[in-house]
Design a protein around this motif. Sequence first.
Motif, PDB file in Angstrom:
ATOM      1  N   SER A   1       0.832  -1.206   0.000  1.00 55.39           N
ATOM      2  CA  SER A   1       0.000   0.000   0.000  1.00 55.39           C
ATOM      3  C   SER A   1       0.867   1.258   0.000  1.00 55.39           C
ATOM      4  N   GLY A   2       0.530   2.201  -0.866  1.00 56.22           N
ATOM      5  CA  GLY A   2       1.257   3.470  -0.913  1.00 56.22           C
ATOM      6  C   GLY A   2       1.633   3.872  -2.327  1.00 56.22           C
ATOM      7  N   ASP A   3       2.508   4.882  -2.413  1.00 60.93           N
ATOM      8  CA  ASP A   3       2.951   5.423  -3.707  1.00 60.93           C
ATOM      9  C   ASP A   3       4.266   4.781  -4.115  1.00 60.93           C
ATOM     10  N   TRP A   4       4.336   4.332  -5.370  1.00 58.56           N
ATOM     11  CA  TRP A   4       5.494   3.620  -5.886  1.00 58.56           C
ATOM     12  C   TRP A   4       5.965   4.225  -7.201  1.00 58.56           C
TER      13      TRP A   4
ATOM     14  N   SER B   1      14.488  -0.208 -12.045  1.00 57.90           N
ATOM     15  CA  SER B   1      14.464  -0.026 -10.596  1.00 57.90           C
ATOM     16  C   SER B   1      13.014   0.159 -10.154  1.00 57.90           C
ATOM     17  N   VAL B   2      12.660  -0.434  -9.005  1.00 53.66           N
ATOM     18  CA  VAL B   2      11.317  -0.325  -8.444  1.00 53.66           C
ATOM     19  C   VAL B   2      11.444   0.025  -6.974  1.00 53.66           C
ATOM     20  N   GLY B   3      10.601   0.917  -6.490  1.00 51.81           N
ATOM     21  CA  GLY B   3      10.643   1.256  -5.071  1.00 51.81           C
ATOM     22  C   GLY B   3       9.546   2.214  -4.680  1.00 51.81           C
ATOM     23  N   ARG B   4       9.505   2.527  -3.400  1.00 52.72           N
ATOM     24  CA  ARG B   4       8.529   3.482  -2.904  1.00 52.72           C
ATOM     25  C   ARG B   4       8.943   4.903  -3.274  1.00 52.72           C
ATOM     26  N   GLN B   5       7.950   5.763  -3.448  1.00 52.54           N
ATOM     27  CA  GLN B   5       8.235   7.170  -3.703  1.00 52.54           C
ATOM     28  C   GLN B   5       8.889   7.778  -2.464  1.00 52.54           C
ATOM     29  N   GLY B   6       9.947   8.561  -2.687  1.00 53.96           N
ATOM     30  CA  GLY B   6      10.622   9.225  -1.592  1.00 53.96           C
ATOM     31  C   GLY B   6      10.102  10.638  -1.415  1.00 53.96           C
TER      32      GLY B   6
ATOM     33  N   ASN C   1      22.172  -2.187 -10.503  1.00 56.56           N
ATOM     34  CA  ASN C   1      21.500  -3.307 -11.141  1.00 56.56           C
ATOM     35  C   ASN C   1      20.014  -3.291 -10.783  1.00 56.56           C
ATOM     36  N   PRO C   2      19.161  -3.986 -11.573  1.00 55.78           N
ATOM     37  CA  PRO C   2      17.725  -4.017 -11.288  1.00 55.78           C
ATOM     38  C   PRO C   2      17.469  -4.398  -9.832  1.00 55.78           C
ATOM     39  N   SER C   3      16.713  -3.553  -9.120  1.00 57.26           N
ATOM     40  CA  SER C   3      16.544  -3.753  -7.688  1.00 57.26           C
ATOM     41  C   SER C   3      15.125  -3.436  -7.246  1.00 57.26           C
ATOM     42  N   PHE C   4      14.800  -3.912  -6.056  1.00 54.45           N
ATOM     43  CA  PHE C   4      13.486  -3.685  -5.461  1.00 54.45           C
ATOM     44  C   PHE C   4      13.702  -3.323  -4.003  1.00 54.45           C
ATOM     45  N   ALA C   5      13.306  -2.106  -3.607  1.00 49.99           N
ATOM     46  CA  ALA C   5      13.519  -1.648  -2.240  1.00 49.99           C
ATOM     47  C   ALA C   5      12.444  -2.197  -1.312  1.00 49.99           C
ATOM     48  N   LEU C   6      12.839  -2.979  -0.322  1.00 49.20           N
ATOM     49  CA  LEU C   6      11.924  -3.509   0.684  1.00 49.20           C
ATOM     50  C   LEU C   6      11.861  -2.594   1.900  1.00 49.20           C
ATOM     51  N   ILE C   7      12.936  -1.854   2.129  1.00 48.72           N
ATOM     52  CA  ILE C   7      12.997  -0.868   3.212  1.00 48.72           C
ATOM     53  C   ILE C   7      13.386   0.464   2.602  1.00 48.72           C
ATOM     54  N   ASP C   8      12.598   1.486   2.871  1.00 50.94           N
ATOM     55  CA  ASP C   8      12.892   2.816   2.318  1.00 50.94           C
ATOM     56  C   ASP C   8      12.585   3.856   3.384  1.00 50.94           C
ATOM     57  N   LYS C   9      13.650   4.353   4.016  1.00 49.25           N
ATOM     58  CA  LYS C   9      13.510   5.351   5.076  1.00 49.25           C
ATOM     59  C   LYS C   9      14.057   6.715   4.659  1.00 49.25           C
TER      60      LYS C   9
ATOM     61  N   GLY D   1      29.425   5.943 -22.638  1.00 49.82           N
ATOM     62  CA  GLY D   1      28.154   5.752 -23.318  1.00 49.82           C
ATOM     63  C   GLY D   1      27.089   6.743 -22.913  1.00 49.82           C
ATOM     64  N   VAL D   2      25.853   6.438 -23.320  1.00 49.21           N
ATOM     65  CA  VAL D   2      24.691   7.284 -23.024  1.00 49.21           C
ATOM     66  C   VAL D   2      23.539   6.394 -22.567  1.00 49.21           C
ATOM     67  N   SER D   3      22.579   6.988 -21.869  1.00 50.54           N
ATOM     68  CA  SER D   3      21.417   6.229 -21.408  1.00 50.54           C
ATOM     69  C   SER D   3      20.195   7.124 -21.337  1.00 50.54           C
ATOM     70  N   ALA D   4      19.028   6.506 -21.288  1.00 56.51           N
ATOM     71  CA  ALA D   4      17.768   7.228 -21.120  1.00 56.51           C
ATOM     72  C   ALA D   4      16.848   6.390 -20.252  1.00 56.51           C
ATOM     73  N   THR D   5      16.137   7.021 -19.322  1.00 56.51           N
ATOM     74  CA  THR D   5      15.205   6.318 -18.441  1.00 56.51           C
ATOM     75  C   THR D   5      13.901   7.101 -18.323  1.00 56.51           C
ATOM     76  N   TYR D   6      12.825   6.352 -18.068  1.00 56.36           N
ATOM     77  CA  TYR D   6      11.511   6.974 -17.842  1.00 56.36           C
ATOM     78  C   TYR D   6      10.931   6.384 -16.566  1.00 56.36           C
ATOM     79  N   LYS D   7      10.389   7.265 -15.715  1.00 55.04           N
ATOM     80  CA  LYS D   7       9.837   6.830 -14.432  1.00 55.04           C
ATOM     81  C   LYS D   7       8.310   6.851 -14.483  1.00 55.04           C
ATOM     82  N   PHE D   8       7.712   5.710 -14.146  1.00 53.14           N
ATOM     83  CA  PHE D   8       6.263   5.601 -14.043  1.00 53.14           C
ATOM     84  C   PHE D   8       5.877   5.666 -12.567  1.00 53.14           C
ATOM     85  N   ASN D   9       4.931   6.539 -12.245  1.00 54.41           N
ATOM     86  CA  ASN D   9       4.451   6.681 -10.881  1.00 54.41           C
ATOM     87  C   ASN D   9       3.083   6.028 -10.722  1.00 54.41           C
ATOM     88  N   PHE D  10       2.887   5.293  -9.632  1.00 52.65           N
ATOM     89  CA  PHE D  10       1.599   4.638  -9.434  1.00 52.65           C
ATOM     90  C   PHE D  10       1.356   4.413  -7.941  1.00 52.65           C
TER      91      PHE D  10
END
Length: 270
Positions: free
Chosen positions: A32-35, A64-69, A80-88, A258-267
């Motif tokens: 539950s919450g903002d991700w 990368s996946v995690g809670r909104q800060g 590397n691809p990660s999932f935050a279980l604790i976000d303080k 090199g170069v990179s591009a990322t897009y963040k989806f909020n939900f």
Amino acid sequence: MSHRSVVSISLAIALSSFGSAAAQESGQHFWSGDWYLSVGVAGFSAPKFEGSSHNEFKFSPLISVGRQGAGPRFASRNDNPSFALIDKGAFRAGIVGRFVPSRDDSDGSELKGLKKVKWGAEAGGFVEVYPTDFLRARAEVRQGIRSHDGIVADLAVDAFTDIAPDLQLSGGPRATFATSGYYDAYYGVNAKQAAASGLDPYKPSSGIQSYGAGTALTWKATENLSASSFLEYKRLAGPAADSSLVRERGSKNQVLIGVSATYKFNFSLQ
């Protein structure tokens, strides 16, 4: 794909356990919450294989996946691809995974006569700390699956600052450590391989793999879309530098640009 299944299984187990604890303590689901979900791709010139003296152009995914800060979060191409279980906020921890491509003599004539390294994955955990609002330290520890049976640890510290409203400059030191199971797959040369390749036999131990530094310039095109250019240098050390593959046919100096591009989806999840 199989490497994604490994990460998915880890995520499922972690979410199940943490979800149960959260439900018992607060009456709410863990999710539950903002991700956010950040996805992207990097294109870069890098050594053909670890220890190679020749570069080639490559691509890699950025996930990368995690809670909104509380505010914008620093991210590096090295994460590397990660999932935050604790976000303080100033402290984050969770699970991390990495796909490991195969390696054989099609990646370079220098590898002729050496054993093929199968494709696989590395799975483990990460911790990152923000001691100040312009500094991040991150550590990843991953266990090899299928491609090697060693443990790999990446350490990185990045300082970052806005040199313009939508332009951020970052950089800092990096280091990688590994156990003998990793080195044996990528740098070891047994008697049979020595006879077939012409390289001197080499049985590696555990220790530091490399040290170096990296820098990046990131442009925040929109609230969710960003693009970066980056430069990384590392010098192979310890068991990697001592390998006959590196000493006789490769280079201790490894450069990536090199170069990179990322897009963040909020939900949000209920």
